[in-house]
Write an enzyme that holds these catalytic residues in place. Sequence first.
Site, PDB file in Angstrom:
ATOM      1  N   ARG A 144       0.853  -1.192   0.000  1.00 34.65           N
ATOM      2  CA  ARG A 144       0.000   0.000   0.000  1.00 34.65           C
ATOM      3  C   ARG A 144       0.892   1.246   0.000  1.00 34.65           C
ATOM      4  O   ARG A 144       1.376   1.661   1.053  1.00 34.65           O
ATOM      5  CB  ARG A 144      -0.901   0.003   1.233  1.00 34.65           C
ATOM      6  CG  ARG A 144      -1.869  -1.165   1.284  1.00 34.65           C
ATOM      7  CD  ARG A 144      -2.637  -1.148   2.601  1.00 34.65           C
ATOM      8  NE  ARG A 144      -3.613  -2.227   2.675  1.00 34.65           N
ATOM      9  CZ  ARG A 144      -4.393  -2.452   3.729  1.00 34.65           C
ATOM     10  NH1 ARG A 144      -4.313  -1.656   4.786  1.00 34.65           N
ATOM     11  NH2 ARG A 144      -5.257  -3.453   3.730  1.00 34.65           N
TER      12      ARG A 144
ATOM     13  N   ASP B 163       1.849   5.165  -0.048  1.00 35.74           N
ATOM     14  CA  ASP B 163       1.223   6.323   0.576  1.00 35.74           C
ATOM     15  C   ASP B 163       0.865   7.385  -0.456  1.00 35.74           C
ATOM     16  O   ASP B 163       1.280   7.317  -1.619  1.00 35.74           O
ATOM     17  CB  ASP B 163       2.175   6.943   1.604  1.00 35.74           C
ATOM     18  CG  ASP B 163       2.474   6.002   2.758  1.00 35.74           C
ATOM     19  OD1 ASP B 163       1.579   5.228   3.139  1.00 35.74           O
ATOM     20  OD2 ASP B 163       3.610   6.036   3.270  1.00 35.74           O
TER      21      ASP B 163
ATOM     22  N   ARG C 150      11.154   5.945   3.898  1.00 33.70           N
ATOM     23  CA  ARG C 150      11.218   7.401   4.021  1.00 33.70           C
ATOM     24  C   ARG C 150      11.901   7.833   5.322  1.00 33.70           C
ATOM     25  O   ARG C 150      12.599   8.850   5.353  1.00 33.70           O
ATOM     26  CB  ARG C 150       9.809   7.984   3.919  1.00 33.70           C
ATOM     27  CG  ARG C 150       9.214   7.855   2.506  1.00 33.70           C
ATOM     28  CD  ARG C 150       7.718   8.105   2.488  1.00 33.70           C
ATOM     29  NE  ARG C 150       7.395   9.436   2.965  1.00 33.70           N
ATOM     30  CZ  ARG C 150       6.149   9.819   3.256  1.00 33.70           C
ATOM     31  NH1 ARG C 150       5.137   8.967   3.139  1.00 33.70           N
ATOM     32  NH2 ARG C 150       5.923  11.051   3.676  1.00 33.70           N
TER      33      ARG C 150
END
Length: 245
Positions: A50, A52, A198
């Site tokens: 999934r 972002d 990230r």
Amino acid sequence: MPVVKLIVEYDGTRYVGWQVQPNGPSVQAEIERALGTLHKVARRVTAAGRTDAGVHARGQVVSFREEHPLPVKAYVMGMNALLPPDVAVRAASVEPDGFDARRSARGKRYRYVIENGPTRAPLTRLAAWQLFHRLDVQAMQEGARHLVGRHDFAAFQASDCACDHAVREVRRLDVLGEPGARIEVVIEATAFVKHMVRNIVGTLVEVGLAKRAASALPALVASGDRTRAGPTAPPQGLCLEEVFY
């Protein structure tokens, strides 16, 4: 029952992420809408991961069970005629019963792009993190070496991550490029926790800015404390490149 596998590429700029959500458009909704048109009936799909809001993909994998699959060409040409310009099916295949885009995956590779020039770069603003302070790439490479292997990555895990644990195996973590130019962080792992890439990039950037010593990363990992790691890098620099099976 056969399973249809799709390789999907998308520019995530205008989407709330892969997953269907009530607060805006999603890539999943676009894929399911196109499939529903092709099959004349609603279809639900599973993705390998999934992504972002604002994150891109070049090799997202999608699967769904289909008793009577259409010709493979229909899933490529037909869906691309129905999808918006920022989403495309690159390839399709029919897999044996039991294949699942998420559960069958054995690893993923992400690439994070940093534009480290002296001024902003308008043409890459939606596909890179633009940082104007010169980064020490060698220091970032040294820091990255401490994160390769099997570790508990809780220090790089989003606070709202639903995973039972953060133990993951990073097989590859390369920092490529030159200071003052385009820098790419390539990371391959068996799996990832939410915002792991990230948060790693944000921490390595701190190393590159001499705000954190590369040698301090093992202690950071051991702490499991998210508040001690660097900031979460912005989403637009991240791209899901490939899923391994």
